[in-house]
Design an enzyme around this catalytic site. Structure first.
Site, PDB file in Angstrom:
ATOM      1  N   MET A  57      -5.706  -3.654   0.843  1.00  0.00           N
ATOM      2  CA  MET A  57      -4.952  -3.599  -0.421  1.00  0.00           C
ATOM      3  C   MET A  57      -5.580  -4.509  -1.477  1.00  0.00           C
ATOM      4  O   MET A  57      -4.868  -5.140  -2.263  1.00  0.00           O
ATOM      5  CB  MET A  57      -3.486  -3.998  -0.184  1.00  0.00           C
ATOM      6  N   ASP A  70       4.403   7.778   6.090  1.00  0.00           N
ATOM      7  CA  ASP A  70       3.879   7.207   4.859  1.00  0.00           C
ATOM      8  C   ASP A  70       2.981   8.215   4.168  1.00  0.00           C
ATOM      9  O   ASP A  70       2.550   9.197   4.766  1.00  0.00           O
ATOM     10  CB  ASP A  70       3.037   5.964   5.174  1.00  0.00           C
ATOM     11  N   LYS A  98       4.904   5.509  -0.794  1.00  0.00           N
ATOM     12  CA  LYS A  98       4.994   4.928  -2.133  1.00  0.00           C
ATOM     13  C   LYS A  98       3.930   5.577  -3.006  1.00  0.00           C
ATOM     14  O   LYS A  98       2.793   5.716  -2.619  1.00  0.00           O
ATOM     15  CB  LYS A  98       4.752   3.431  -2.062  1.00  0.00           C
TER      16      LYS A  98
HETATM   17  N1  SAH Z   1      -1.086  -0.577   8.676  1.00  0.00           N
HETATM   18  C1  SAH Z   1      -2.341  -0.232   8.081  1.00  0.00           C
HETATM   19  C2  SAH Z   1      -2.624  -1.014   6.821  1.00  0.00           C
HETATM   20  C3  SAH Z   1      -1.619  -0.784   5.729  1.00  0.00           C
HETATM   21  S1  SAH Z   1      -2.063  -1.565   4.228  1.00  0.00           S
HETATM   22  C4  SAH Z   1      -3.453  -0.417   9.110  1.00  0.00           C
HETATM   23  O1  SAH Z   1      -3.266  -1.052  10.128  1.00  0.00           O
HETATM   24  O2  SAH Z   1      -4.534   0.155   8.907  1.00  0.00           O
HETATM   25  C5  SAH Z   1      -2.914  -0.288   3.405  1.00  0.00           C
HETATM   26  C6  SAH Z   1      -4.330  -0.702   3.142  1.00  0.00           C
HETATM   27  O3  SAH Z   1      -5.120  -0.494   4.313  1.00  0.00           O
HETATM   28  C7  SAH Z   1      -5.015   0.088   2.073  1.00  0.00           C
HETATM   29  O4  SAH Z   1      -4.704  -0.419   0.788  1.00  0.00           O
HETATM   30  C8  SAH Z   1      -6.466  -0.120   2.415  1.00  0.00           C
HETATM   31  O5  SAH Z   1      -6.909  -1.391   2.015  1.00  0.00           O
HETATM   32  C9  SAH Z   1      -6.415  -0.105   3.928  1.00  0.00           C
HETATM   33  N2  SAH Z   1      -6.657   1.244   4.459  1.00  0.00           N
HETATM   34  C10 SAH Z   1      -5.785   2.027   5.121  1.00  0.00           C
HETATM   35  N3  SAH Z   1      -6.362   3.194   5.466  1.00  0.00           N
HETATM   36  C11 SAH Z   1      -7.627   3.127   5.001  1.00  0.00           C
HETATM   37  C12 SAH Z   1      -8.730   4.020   5.044  1.00  0.00           C
HETATM   38  N4  SAH Z   1      -8.649   5.209   5.636  1.00  0.00           N
HETATM   39  N5  SAH Z   1      -9.882   3.622   4.463  1.00  0.00           N
HETATM   40  C13 SAH Z   1     -10.001   2.434   3.859  1.00  0.00           C
HETATM   41  N6  SAH Z   1      -8.991   1.551   3.792  1.00  0.00           N
HETATM   42  C14 SAH Z   1      -7.823   1.898   4.360  1.00  0.00           C
END
Ligand code: SAH
Length: 517
Positions: A169, A33, A55
Protein backbone atom coordinates in the site's frame (compact mmCIF):
# COMPACT_ATOMS: atom_id res chain seq x y z
CA UNK A 1 -21.85 -22.34 11.54
CA UNK A 2 -18.23 -21.51 11.00
CA UNK A 3 -16.98 -18.49 9.08
CA UNK A 4 -13.76 -19.30 7.21
CA UNK A 5 -11.32 -16.43 6.87
CA UNK A 6 -9.53 -17.60 3.73
CA UNK A 7 -6.48 -16.11 2.07
CA UNK A 8 -6.91 -16.01 -1.71
CA UNK A 9 -3.24 -15.42 -2.51
CA UNK A 10 -1.90 -12.57 -4.63
CA UNK A 11 -3.78 -13.36 -7.88
CA UNK A 12 -2.53 -16.47 -9.65
CA UNK A 13 -5.22 -19.06 -8.84
CA UNK A 14 -2.46 -21.67 -8.60
CA UNK A 15 -1.30 -19.96 -5.43
CA UNK A 16 -4.54 -20.59 -3.55
CA UNK A 17 -4.11 -23.20 -0.82
CA UNK A 18 -5.71 -26.65 -1.12
CA UNK A 19 -7.76 -25.94 1.99
CA UNK A 20 -8.91 -22.62 0.55
CA UNK A 21 -9.97 -24.27 -2.72
CA UNK A 22 -11.86 -27.00 -0.87
CA UNK A 23 -13.80 -24.49 1.25
CA UNK A 24 -14.54 -22.26 -1.73
CA UNK A 25 -15.80 -25.27 -3.67
CA UNK A 26 -18.58 -25.81 -1.16
CA UNK A 27 -19.32 -22.25 -0.07
CA UNK A 28 -22.88 -20.95 0.11
CA UNK A 29 -21.77 -17.35 0.48
CA UNK A 30 -18.42 -15.79 -0.43
CA UNK A 31 -17.72 -12.35 1.00
CA UNK A 32 -14.74 -11.04 -0.93
CA UNK A 33 -12.46 -8.07 -1.45
CA UNK A 34 -12.04 -6.20 -4.70
CA UNK A 35 -8.53 -7.50 -5.32
CA UNK A 36 -9.54 -11.17 -5.41
CA UNK A 37 -8.93 -12.61 -8.88
CA UNK A 38 -12.11 -13.63 -10.76
CA UNK A 39 -10.51 -17.02 -11.52
CA UNK A 40 -10.34 -17.72 -7.80
CA UNK A 41 -13.97 -16.62 -7.34
CA UNK A 42 -14.90 -18.98 -10.17
CA UNK A 43 -14.04 -21.90 -7.88
CA UNK A 44 -17.17 -21.20 -5.84
CA UNK A 45 -20.19 -23.23 -6.95
CA UNK A 46 -22.48 -21.42 -9.42
CA UNK A 47 -25.17 -21.38 -6.75
CA UNK A 48 -22.98 -19.50 -4.25
CA UNK A 49 -23.84 -15.90 -3.41
CA UNK A 50 -20.89 -13.61 -4.03
CA UNK A 51 -20.79 -10.44 -1.94
CA UNK A 52 -18.23 -7.82 -2.98
CA UNK A 53 -17.28 -5.65 -0.01
CA UNK A 54 -14.21 -4.22 -1.72
CA UNK A 55 -13.14 -0.67 -1.25
CA UNK A 56 -13.24 1.47 -4.36
CA UNK A 57 -11.82 4.88 -4.91
CA UNK A 58 -14.66 7.37 -5.25
CA UNK A 59 -17.43 4.89 -4.49
CA UNK A 60 -19.36 4.16 -1.34
CA UNK A 61 -18.02 0.92 0.08
CA UNK A 62 -19.04 -0.81 3.27
CA UNK A 63 -17.20 0.25 6.42
CA UNK A 64 -15.22 -2.34 8.37
CA UNK A 65 -17.99 -2.31 11.02
CA UNK A 66 -20.55 -3.12 8.35
CA UNK A 67 -18.40 -5.98 7.05
CA UNK A 68 -17.96 -7.32 10.59
CA UNK A 69 -21.74 -7.18 11.16
CA UNK A 70 -22.42 -8.89 7.84
CA UNK A 71 -20.05 -11.72 8.75
CA UNK A 72 -21.62 -12.14 12.18
CA UNK A 73 -25.14 -12.22 10.69
CA UNK A 74 -24.16 -14.68 7.98
CA UNK A 75 -22.26 -16.80 10.50
CA UNK A 76 -25.40 -17.20 12.55
CA UNK A 77 -27.27 -18.62 9.56
CA UNK A 78 -26.88 -22.25 8.63
CA UNK A 79 -24.63 -21.75 5.64
CA UNK A 80 -21.02 -22.26 4.67
CA UNK A 81 -19.47 -18.80 4.72
CA UNK A 82 -16.10 -18.00 3.18
CA UNK A 83 -14.60 -14.60 3.87
CA UNK A 84 -12.09 -14.41 1.03
CA UNK A 85 -9.31 -11.88 1.30
CA UNK A 86 -6.38 -11.07 -0.98
CA UNK A 87 -3.06 -12.59 0.02
CA UNK A 88 -3.06 -13.65 3.66
CA UNK A 89 -6.04 -12.59 5.78
CA UNK A 90 -3.86 -11.51 8.69
CA UNK A 91 -1.36 -9.43 6.71
CA UNK A 92 -2.86 -5.92 6.45
CA UNK A 93 -6.14 -7.57 5.62
CA UNK A 94 -8.02 -6.51 8.76
CA UNK A 95 -8.69 -10.21 9.16
CA UNK A 96 -7.75 -9.94 12.82
CA UNK A 97 -10.53 -7.41 13.41
CA UNK A 98 -13.07 -9.65 11.69
CA UNK A 99 -11.92 -12.60 13.79
CA UNK A 100 -12.36 -10.58 16.98
CA UNK A 101 -15.84 -9.42 15.95
CA UNK A 102 -16.88 -13.01 15.23
CA UNK A 103 -15.46 -14.22 18.53
CA UNK A 104 -17.23 -11.43 20.43
CA UNK A 105 -20.53 -12.45 18.84
CA UNK A 106 -19.95 -16.10 19.70
CA UNK A 107 -19.66 -17.15 16.04
CA UNK A 108 -16.99 -19.77 15.41
CA UNK A 109 -14.38 -19.06 12.78
CA UNK A 110 -11.30 -20.61 11.31
CA UNK A 111 -8.40 -18.91 9.54
CA UNK A 112 -6.92 -20.38 6.37
CA UNK A 113 -3.64 -18.55 5.73
CA UNK A 114 -2.82 -17.46 2.22
CA UNK A 115 0.26 -16.76 0.15
CA UNK A 116 0.96 -13.11 0.93
CA UNK A 117 1.95 -10.46 -1.57
CA UNK A 118 4.61 -9.60 1.01
CA UNK A 119 6.86 -12.41 -0.21
CA UNK A 120 5.17 -13.89 -3.30
CA UNK A 121 5.07 -10.77 -5.44
CA UNK A 122 8.82 -10.19 -5.21
CA UNK A 123 9.46 -13.91 -5.72
CA UNK A 124 7.39 -14.06 -8.89
CA UNK A 125 9.26 -11.03 -10.20
CA UNK A 126 12.60 -12.78 -9.65
CA UNK A 127 13.62 -11.35 -6.26
CA UNK A 128 14.01 -13.40 -3.06
CA UNK A 129 13.27 -11.23 -0.02
CA UNK A 130 16.20 -12.80 1.83
CA UNK A 131 19.41 -13.99 0.21
CA UNK A 132 22.49 -15.35 1.87
CA UNK A 133 25.13 -12.65 2.21
CA UNK A 134 22.79 -9.96 0.86
CA UNK A 135 19.84 -9.68 3.23
CA UNK A 136 19.38 -11.75 6.34
CA UNK A 137 15.83 -10.66 7.03
CA UNK A 138 12.90 -8.66 5.75
CA UNK A 139 10.39 -6.25 7.21
CA UNK A 140 6.90 -5.77 5.82
CA UNK A 141 5.38 -2.36 6.37
CA UNK A 142 2.41 -0.41 5.12
CA UNK A 143 3.02 2.83 3.31
CA UNK A 144 -0.60 3.83 3.77
CA UNK A 145 -0.39 6.09 6.80
CA UNK A 146 3.17 7.20 6.24
CA UNK A 147 2.36 10.88 6.51
CA UNK A 148 0.56 10.43 9.84
CA UNK A 149 2.71 11.13 12.89
CA UNK A 150 1.44 7.99 14.61
CA UNK A 151 1.96 5.67 11.60
CA UNK A 152 3.64 3.17 13.89
CA UNK A 153 6.61 2.70 11.58
CA UNK A 154 9.99 3.88 12.87
CA UNK A 155 11.57 4.85 9.55
CA UNK A 156 14.84 5.90 11.19
CA UNK A 157 15.29 2.49 12.68
CA UNK A 158 14.10 0.76 9.55
CA UNK A 159 16.63 2.60 7.42
CA UNK A 160 19.43 1.41 9.67
CA UNK A 161 18.65 -2.31 9.33
CA UNK A 162 20.27 -4.34 6.59
CA UNK A 163 16.96 -6.08 6.10
CA UNK A 164 14.92 -5.94 2.92
CA UNK A 165 11.98 -3.55 3.31
CA UNK A 166 8.76 -4.70 1.64
CA UNK A 167 6.20 -1.93 1.38
CA UNK A 168 2.54 -2.74 0.77
CA UNK A 169 0.00 0.00 0.00
CA UNK A 170 2.89 2.35 -0.66
CA UNK A 171 2.14 3.52 -4.21
CA UNK A 172 0.66 6.92 -3.45
CA UNK A 173 3.28 7.74 -0.82
CA UNK A 174 6.29 6.48 -2.73
CA UNK A 175 8.13 9.78 -2.91
CA UNK A 176 7.69 10.31 0.83
CA UNK A 177 8.89 6.74 1.37
CA UNK A 178 12.09 7.38 -0.57
CA UNK A 179 12.57 10.71 1.19
CA UNK A 180 12.20 9.16 4.65
CA UNK A 181 14.60 6.33 3.97
CA UNK A 182 17.20 8.58 2.35
CA UNK A 183 16.75 11.11 5.18
CA UNK A 184 17.36 8.34 7.68
CA UNK A 185 20.61 7.38 6.00
CA UNK A 186 19.86 4.85 3.24
CA UNK A 187 21.91 5.45 0.11
CA UNK A 188 20.12 7.07 -2.80
CA UNK A 189 21.53 4.22 -4.93
CA UNK A 190 19.78 1.51 -2.88
CA UNK A 191 18.12 -0.86 -5.38
CA UNK A 192 14.31 -0.80 -5.50
CA UNK A 193 11.92 -3.23 -7.19
CA UNK A 194 8.38 -2.16 -8.02
CA UNK A 195 5.91 -4.86 -9.05
CA UNK A 196 2.44 -4.06 -10.33
CA UNK A 197 -0.26 -6.76 -10.47
CA UNK A 198 2.16 -9.35 -9.16
CA UNK A 199 1.49 -13.01 -10.16
CA UNK A 200 -1.38 -11.81 -12.36
CA UNK A 201 -1.32 -11.99 -16.17
CA UNK A 202 -0.48 -8.30 -16.49
CA UNK A 203 2.42 -8.43 -14.01
CA UNK A 204 4.92 -5.65 -14.67
CA UNK A 205 8.08 -5.14 -12.67
CA UNK A 206 10.62 -2.39 -12.85
CA UNK A 207 13.93 -1.86 -11.14
CA UNK A 208 15.06 1.54 -9.95
CA UNK A 209 16.79 3.11 -6.95
CA UNK A 210 15.56 5.10 -3.98
CA UNK A 211 16.47 8.24 -5.92
CA UNK A 212 14.42 7.08 -8.93
CA UNK A 213 11.33 5.81 -7.09
CA UNK A 214 9.41 9.09 -7.00
CA UNK A 215 9.73 9.55 -10.77
CA UNK A 216 8.34 6.14 -11.63
CA UNK A 217 4.75 5.88 -12.86
CA UNK A 218 3.12 3.18 -10.74
CA UNK A 219 -0.37 1.73 -10.78
CA UNK A 220 -1.98 0.01 -7.82
CA UNK A 221 -1.85 -2.71 -6.64
CA UNK A 222 1.90 -2.67 -6.42
CA UNK A 223 4.50 -3.90 -4.01
CA UNK A 224 7.71 -1.97 -3.44
CA UNK A 225 10.84 -3.82 -2.36
CA UNK A 226 13.79 -1.79 -1.06
CA UNK A 227 17.21 -3.32 -0.52
CA UNK A 228 20.19 -4.95 -2.17
CA UNK A 229 18.15 -8.05 -3.11
CA UNK A 230 16.23 -5.88 -5.58
CA UNK A 231 19.22 -5.98 -7.91
CA UNK A 232 18.90 -9.76 -8.25
CA UNK A 233 17.03 -11.06 -11.27
CA UNK A 234 15.97 -14.68 -10.92
CA UNK A 235 13.30 -16.27 -13.08
CA UNK A 236 10.15 -14.14 -13.24
CA UNK A 237 6.55 -14.62 -14.33
CA UNK A 238 7.36 -12.01 -16.96
CA UNK A 239 9.72 -14.48 -18.65
CA UNK A 240 6.79 -16.67 -19.65
CA UNK A 241 6.29 -16.85 -23.40
CA UNK A 242 2.99 -14.99 -23.54
CA UNK A 243 3.65 -12.54 -20.72
CA UNK A 244 2.08 -9.19 -21.56
CA UNK A 245 -0.08 -10.65 -24.35
CA UNK A 246 -3.84 -10.43 -24.49
CA UNK A 247 -5.07 -13.63 -26.07
CA UNK A 248 -8.61 -14.27 -27.30
CA UNK A 249 -9.81 -17.80 -26.68
CA UNK A 250 -12.73 -18.89 -28.84
CA UNK A 251 -14.76 -21.76 -27.56
CA UNK A 252 -18.20 -23.25 -27.22
CA UNK A 253 -20.41 -21.40 -24.77
CA UNK A 254 -20.75 -24.39 -22.50
CA UNK A 255 -17.30 -25.92 -22.71
CA UNK A 256 -14.84 -25.73 -19.87
CA UNK A 257 -12.05 -23.21 -20.00
CA UNK A 258 -9.17 -25.68 -19.97
CA UNK A 259 -7.78 -23.77 -22.94
CA UNK A 260 -8.12 -20.46 -21.08
CA UNK A 261 -6.25 -21.92 -18.11
CA UNK A 262 -3.38 -23.11 -20.33
CA UNK A 263 -3.11 -19.75 -22.06
CA UNK A 264 -3.07 -18.00 -18.68
CA UNK A 265 -0.35 -20.39 -17.45
CA UNK A 266 1.76 -19.20 -20.36
CA UNK A 267 1.47 -15.69 -18.95
CA UNK A 268 -1.26 -14.13 -21.09
CA UNK A 269 -4.33 -12.18 -20.11
CA UNK A 270 -7.20 -14.24 -21.47
CA UNK A 271 -10.19 -12.78 -23.26
CA UNK A 272 -12.78 -15.54 -23.39
CA UNK A 273 -15.12 -15.32 -26.31
CA UNK A 274 -17.83 -17.90 -26.72
CA UNK A 275 -18.50 -17.98 -30.46
CA UNK A 276 -20.22 -21.28 -30.91
CA UNK A 277 -22.87 -23.11 -28.99
CA UNK A 278 -23.31 -26.88 -28.90
CA UNK A 279 -26.96 -27.82 -29.23
CA UNK A 280 -29.21 -30.68 -30.23
CA UNK A 281 -28.93 -31.78 -33.85
CA UNK A 282 -31.80 -30.87 -36.22
CA UNK A 283 -33.62 -34.17 -35.55
CA UNK A 284 -33.49 -33.51 -31.80
CA UNK A 285 -31.11 -36.44 -31.32
CA UNK A 286 -33.57 -39.09 -32.56
CA UNK A 287 -31.06 -40.82 -34.88
CA UNK A 288 -28.37 -40.87 -32.17
CA UNK A 289 -30.82 -42.33 -29.66
CA UNK A 290 -31.87 -44.96 -32.14
CA UNK A 291 -28.26 -45.90 -32.97
CA UNK A 292 -27.33 -45.98 -29.26
CA UNK A 293 -30.13 -48.46 -28.76
CA UNK A 294 -28.60 -50.95 -31.17
CA UNK A 295 -24.85 -50.61 -30.66
CA UNK A 296 -24.55 -54.40 -30.89
CA UNK A 297 -25.20 -54.18 -34.63
CA UNK A 298 -22.01 -52.13 -35.22
CA UNK A 299 -18.51 -53.51 -35.69
CA UNK A 300 -17.03 -50.08 -34.97
CA UNK A 301 -18.18 -46.90 -33.27
CA UNK A 302 -16.22 -43.83 -34.45
CA UNK A 303 -16.16 -40.51 -32.59
CA UNK A 304 -14.54 -37.38 -33.98
CA UNK A 305 -15.03 -35.02 -31.02
CA UNK A 306 -15.44 -34.98 -27.26
CA UNK A 307 -18.89 -33.46 -27.76
CA UNK A 308 -19.92 -36.41 -29.94
CA UNK A 309 -18.57 -38.86 -27.37
CA UNK A 310 -20.37 -37.14 -24.50
CA UNK A 311 -23.64 -37.05 -26.39
CA UNK A 312 -23.47 -40.70 -27.42
CA UNK A 313 -22.54 -41.83 -23.91
CA UNK A 314 -25.50 -39.87 -22.54
CA UNK A 315 -27.80 -41.99 -24.72
CA UNK A 316 -26.25 -45.31 -23.73
CA UNK A 317 -28.00 -46.75 -20.71
CA UNK A 318 -25.59 -49.60 -20.07
CA UNK A 319 -21.89 -49.58 -20.97
CA UNK A 320 -22.14 -53.28 -21.83
CA UNK A 321 -23.97 -52.29 -25.01
CA UNK A 322 -20.51 -51.40 -26.35
CA UNK A 323 -19.26 -54.91 -25.70
CA UNK A 324 -19.46 -56.12 -29.29
CA UNK A 325 -18.13 -52.95 -30.95
CA UNK A 326 -14.63 -51.60 -31.32
CA UNK A 327 -14.31 -47.90 -30.62
CA UNK A 328 -12.18 -45.29 -32.42
CA UNK A 329 -11.47 -41.72 -31.27
CA UNK A 330 -9.90 -39.04 -33.46
CA UNK A 331 -7.71 -37.62 -30.69
CA UNK A 332 -6.92 -37.49 -26.99
CA UNK A 333 -9.77 -35.15 -25.94
CA UNK A 334 -12.29 -37.49 -27.57
CA UNK A 335 -10.54 -40.50 -26.03
CA UNK A 336 -10.70 -38.82 -22.59
CA UNK A 337 -14.42 -38.18 -22.96
CA UNK A 338 -14.87 -41.90 -23.75
CA UNK A 339 -12.72 -42.94 -20.80
CA UNK A 340 -14.83 -40.78 -18.48
CA UNK A 341 -17.72 -42.95 -19.59
CA UNK A 342 -15.77 -46.11 -18.88
CA UNK A 343 -14.89 -46.89 -22.52
CA UNK A 344 -11.24 -47.30 -23.52
CA UNK A 345 -10.91 -46.63 -27.25
CA UNK A 346 -9.32 -49.34 -29.39
CA UNK A 347 -7.95 -46.92 -31.96
CA UNK A 348 -6.56 -43.37 -31.66
CA UNK A 349 -4.50 -42.31 -34.68
CA UNK A 350 -0.99 -40.88 -34.29
CA UNK A 351 -2.03 -37.49 -35.70
CA UNK A 352 -5.37 -36.21 -34.59
CA UNK A 353 -7.17 -35.47 -37.85
CA UNK A 354 -9.91 -37.35 -39.70
CA UNK A 355 -7.58 -38.29 -42.56
CA UNK A 356 -5.25 -40.09 -40.15
CA UNK A 357 -8.13 -41.91 -38.55
CA UNK A 358 -9.07 -43.25 -41.96
CA UNK A 359 -5.45 -44.17 -42.70
CA UNK A 360 -5.20 -46.11 -39.44
CA UNK A 361 -8.59 -47.82 -39.86
CA UNK A 362 -8.81 -51.47 -40.89
CA UNK A 363 -10.51 -52.55 -44.12
CA UNK A 364 -13.97 -54.05 -43.84
CA UNK A 365 -13.89 -57.84 -43.60
CA UNK A 366 -14.63 -59.67 -46.86
CA UNK A 367 -18.30 -60.66 -46.64
CA UNK A 368 -19.00 -64.36 -46.20
CA UNK A 369 -20.42 -65.62 -49.48
CA UNK A 370 -24.17 -65.41 -49.43
CA UNK A 371 -24.26 -63.16 -46.31
CA UNK A 372 -26.30 -60.03 -46.70
CA UNK A 373 -25.24 -58.51 -43.37
CA UNK A 374 -23.10 -55.44 -44.13
CA UNK A 375 -20.04 -54.51 -42.03
CA UNK A 376 -21.45 -51.53 -40.15
CA UNK A 377 -19.73 -48.51 -38.65
CA UNK A 378 -21.48 -45.89 -36.54
CA UNK A 379 -19.98 -42.44 -37.08
CA UNK A 380 -21.40 -39.94 -34.60
CA UNK A 381 -20.28 -36.38 -35.40
CA UNK A 382 -21.49 -32.80 -35.71
CA UNK A 383 -24.35 -32.13 -38.08
CA UNK A 384 -22.89 -30.87 -41.35
CA UNK A 385 -19.34 -31.96 -40.45
CA UNK A 386 -16.79 -32.81 -43.12
CA UNK A 387 -17.38 -36.00 -45.09
CA UNK A 388 -13.73 -37.06 -44.96
CA UNK A 389 -14.15 -39.79 -42.35
CA UNK A 390 -17.47 -41.04 -43.73
CA UNK A 391 -16.17 -41.21 -47.30
CA UNK A 392 -12.82 -42.66 -46.24
CA UNK A 393 -14.41 -45.49 -44.26
CA UNK A 394 -16.83 -46.22 -47.10
CA UNK A 395 -13.76 -46.46 -49.34
CA UNK A 396 -12.43 -49.16 -47.02
CA UNK A 397 -15.55 -51.19 -47.67
CA UNK A 398 -17.54 -50.27 -44.57
CA UNK A 399 -21.19 -49.34 -44.55
CA UNK A 400 -21.21 -46.12 -42.55
CA UNK A 401 -24.17 -44.85 -40.53
CA UNK A 402 -23.47 -41.13 -40.24
CA UNK A 403 -25.44 -39.81 -37.30
CA UNK A 404 -25.65 -36.18 -36.18
CA UNK A 405 -24.80 -36.14 -32.47
CA UNK A 406 -25.02 -32.39 -32.08
CA UNK A 407 -24.98 -29.15 -33.98
CA UNK A 408 -22.67 -26.17 -33.55
CA UNK A 409 -24.44 -22.85 -33.87
CA UNK A 410 -22.89 -19.42 -33.85
CA UNK A 411 -23.64 -17.16 -30.93
CA UNK A 412 -23.83 -13.40 -31.09
CA UNK A 413 -21.06 -11.56 -29.29
CA UNK A 414 -22.21 -8.96 -26.79
CA UNK A 415 -20.83 -5.43 -26.74
CA UNK A 416 -18.48 -6.18 -23.85
CA UNK A 417 -16.89 -9.12 -25.69
CA UNK A 418 -16.37 -7.01 -28.80
CA UNK A 419 -14.77 -4.21 -26.80
CA UNK A 420 -12.49 -6.73 -25.11
CA UNK A 421 -11.21 -7.78 -28.55
CA UNK A 422 -9.75 -4.39 -29.24
CA UNK A 423 -6.06 -4.35 -28.47
CA UNK A 424 -5.85 -8.14 -28.27
CA UNK A 425 -2.54 -9.57 -29.51
CA UNK A 426 -3.61 -13.05 -30.55
CA UNK A 427 -6.54 -15.40 -31.08
CA UNK A 428 -6.66 -19.17 -30.72
CA UNK A 429 -8.97 -21.12 -33.03
CA UNK A 430 -9.76 -24.67 -32.00
CA UNK A 431 -12.01 -25.68 -34.89
CA UNK A 432 -13.22 -24.46 -38.25
CA UNK A 433 -16.52 -23.58 -36.60
CA UNK A 434 -14.78 -21.24 -34.16
CA UNK A 435 -13.22 -19.43 -37.15
CA UNK A 436 -16.61 -19.00 -38.80
CA UNK A 437 -18.22 -18.12 -35.48
CA UNK A 438 -15.60 -15.47 -34.77
CA UNK A 439 -15.98 -13.89 -38.19
CA UNK A 440 -19.74 -13.81 -37.90
CA UNK A 441 -19.63 -12.31 -34.41
CA UNK A 442 -16.79 -9.85 -34.82
CA UNK A 443 -15.75 -9.61 -38.48
CA UNK A 444 -12.29 -9.80 -40.01
CA UNK A 445 -11.22 -6.35 -38.86
CA UNK A 446 -11.24 -7.51 -35.25
CA UNK A 447 -9.05 -10.56 -35.89
CA UNK A 448 -6.01 -9.93 -33.66
CA UNK A 449 -2.56 -9.66 -35.30
CA UNK A 450 -1.42 -13.16 -34.33
CA UNK A 451 -3.52 -16.23 -35.15
CA UNK A 452 -2.97 -19.73 -33.76
CA UNK A 453 -4.80 -22.78 -35.06
CA UNK A 454 -5.24 -26.28 -33.70
CA UNK A 455 -4.62 -28.04 -37.02
CA UNK A 456 -4.75 -28.04 -40.82
CA UNK A 457 -8.54 -28.14 -41.15
CA UNK A 458 -8.95 -25.13 -38.88
CA UNK A 459 -6.06 -23.33 -40.65
CA UNK A 460 -7.63 -23.99 -44.04
CA UNK A 461 -10.91 -22.46 -42.85
CA UNK A 462 -9.01 -19.41 -41.60
CA UNK A 463 -6.97 -19.01 -44.79
CA UNK A 464 -10.09 -19.38 -46.93
CA UNK A 465 -11.58 -16.46 -45.01
CA UNK A 466 -8.51 -14.31 -45.60
CA UNK A 467 -6.90 -14.81 -42.21
CA UNK A 468 -3.16 -15.44 -42.03
CA UNK A 469 -2.24 -18.22 -39.64
CA UNK A 470 1.00 -17.68 -37.72
CA UNK A 471 1.17 -20.73 -35.50
CA UNK A 472 -0.33 -24.15 -36.08
CA UNK A 473 -0.26 -26.98 -33.57
CA UNK A 474 1.80 -30.00 -34.57
CA UNK A 475 -0.12 -32.06 -32.04
CA UNK A 476 -3.74 -31.19 -32.68
CA UNK A 477 -4.85 -30.68 -29.09
CA UNK A 478 -5.42 -27.59 -27.00
CA UNK A 479 -2.04 -28.23 -25.36
CA UNK A 480 -0.51 -28.39 -28.83
CA UNK A 481 -2.01 -25.11 -30.01
CA UNK A 482 -0.93 -23.27 -26.86
CA UNK A 483 2.58 -24.68 -27.33
CA UNK A 484 2.62 -23.45 -30.94
CA UNK A 485 1.56 -19.97 -29.85
CA UNK A 486 4.20 -20.00 -27.10
CA UNK A 487 6.87 -20.96 -29.63
CA UNK A 488 5.78 -18.00 -31.69
CA UNK A 489 5.74 -15.79 -28.58
CA UNK A 490 9.27 -16.81 -27.63
CA UNK A 491 10.43 -15.36 -30.90
CA UNK A 492 8.67 -12.18 -29.83
CA UNK A 493 7.47 -11.45 -33.25
CA UNK A 494 4.23 -9.57 -33.50
CA UNK A 495 2.95 -8.88 -37.01
CA UNK A 496 1.42 -5.51 -37.63
CA UNK A 497 -2.21 -4.92 -36.87
CA UNK A 498 -4.40 -5.23 -39.94
CA UNK A 499 -2.26 -7.96 -41.51
CA UNK A 500 -5.30 -9.98 -42.46
CA UNK A 501 -6.93 -9.54 -45.81
CA UNK A 502 -10.55 -9.48 -46.74
CA UNK A 503 -11.87 -12.62 -48.39
CA UNK A 504 -12.23 -10.97 -51.81
CA UNK A 505 -8.51 -10.53 -52.32
CA UNK A 506 -7.38 -13.80 -50.90
CA UNK A 507 -4.65 -15.85 -52.37
CA UNK A 508 -4.25 -18.93 -50.26
CA UNK A 509 -1.06 -18.41 -48.29
CA UNK A 510 1.42 -21.13 -49.19
CA UNK A 511 2.37 -23.16 -46.15
CA UNK A 512 -0.18 -21.41 -43.99
CA UNK A 513 0.59 -24.00 -41.42
CA UNK A 514 4.23 -22.97 -41.10
CA UNK A 515 4.82 -22.06 -37.48
CA UNK A 516 6.45 -18.68 -37.07
CA UNK A 517 6.83 -17.90 -40.72
N1 SAH B 1 -3.49 -9.33 2.76
C1 SAH B 1 -2.75 -8.96 1.59
C2 SAH B 1 -2.27 -7.53 1.63
C3 SAH B 1 -3.38 -6.52 1.70
S1 SAH B 1 -2.80 -4.88 1.57
C4 SAH B 1 -1.59 -9.94 1.41
O1 SAH B 1 -1.23 -10.66 2.31
O2 SAH B 1 -1.06 -10.00 0.29
C5 SAH B 1 -2.95 -4.59 -0.15
C6 SAH B 1 -1.60 -4.29 -0.73
O3 SAH B 1 -0.90 -5.51 -0.98
C7 SAH B 1 -1.64 -3.59 -2.05
O4 SAH B 1 -1.80 -2.20 -1.89
C8 SAH B 1 -0.29 -3.93 -2.62
O5 SAH B 1 0.72 -3.15 -2.04
C9 SAH B 1 -0.12 -5.36 -2.14
N2 SAH B 1 -0.59 -6.33 -3.13
C10 SAH B 1 -1.65 -7.16 -3.02
N3 SAH B 1 -1.78 -7.91 -4.13
C11 SAH B 1 -0.78 -7.53 -4.95
C12 SAH B 1 -0.37 -7.94 -6.24
N4 SAH B 1 -1.01 -8.89 -6.91
N5 SAH B 1 0.70 -7.33 -6.79
C13 SAH B 1 1.38 -6.37 -6.14
N6 SAH B 1 1.04 -5.95 -4.92
C14 SAH B 1 -0.02 -6.52 -4.33
Amino acid sequence: MTVYLVGAGPGDPGLLTLRGAELLGRADVVVHDRLVDPRVLALAPPSARLVDVGKRVGAVSPSQDQVNRLLVDLGRERAAIVRLKGGDPYVFGRGGEEALALAAAGVSYEVVPGVSAATAVAACAGVPVTHRGVASGFVVVTGHDMAAPDSGVDWEQLARTRCTIVVLMGVSQRSLLAERLIGAGRATTTPVLVVERGTQPGQRSRRTTLAGLAGLDVESPATIVVGEVASLRLSSYEDRPLSGWRVVVTRAASSSSALAALVARAGATVVEMPVVEIRDPPDGGAALREAAGRLASYEWVVLTSANGADRLLAEVRDARSFAGAQVAAVGPATADALRRGGIVPDLVPGRFVGEELVAAFPCAPTPVTGSRVPALVLLAQAAGARRVVADGLAGLGWTVDVVAAYETAHVRADEASLRALEGADAVVFTSASTVDGFLEAAGIDLVPPVVASIGPVTSAAAVAAGITVHAEASEHTIGGVVEALCAFGRERRRPEVGAHRRPDDVTVAPGASGVGR
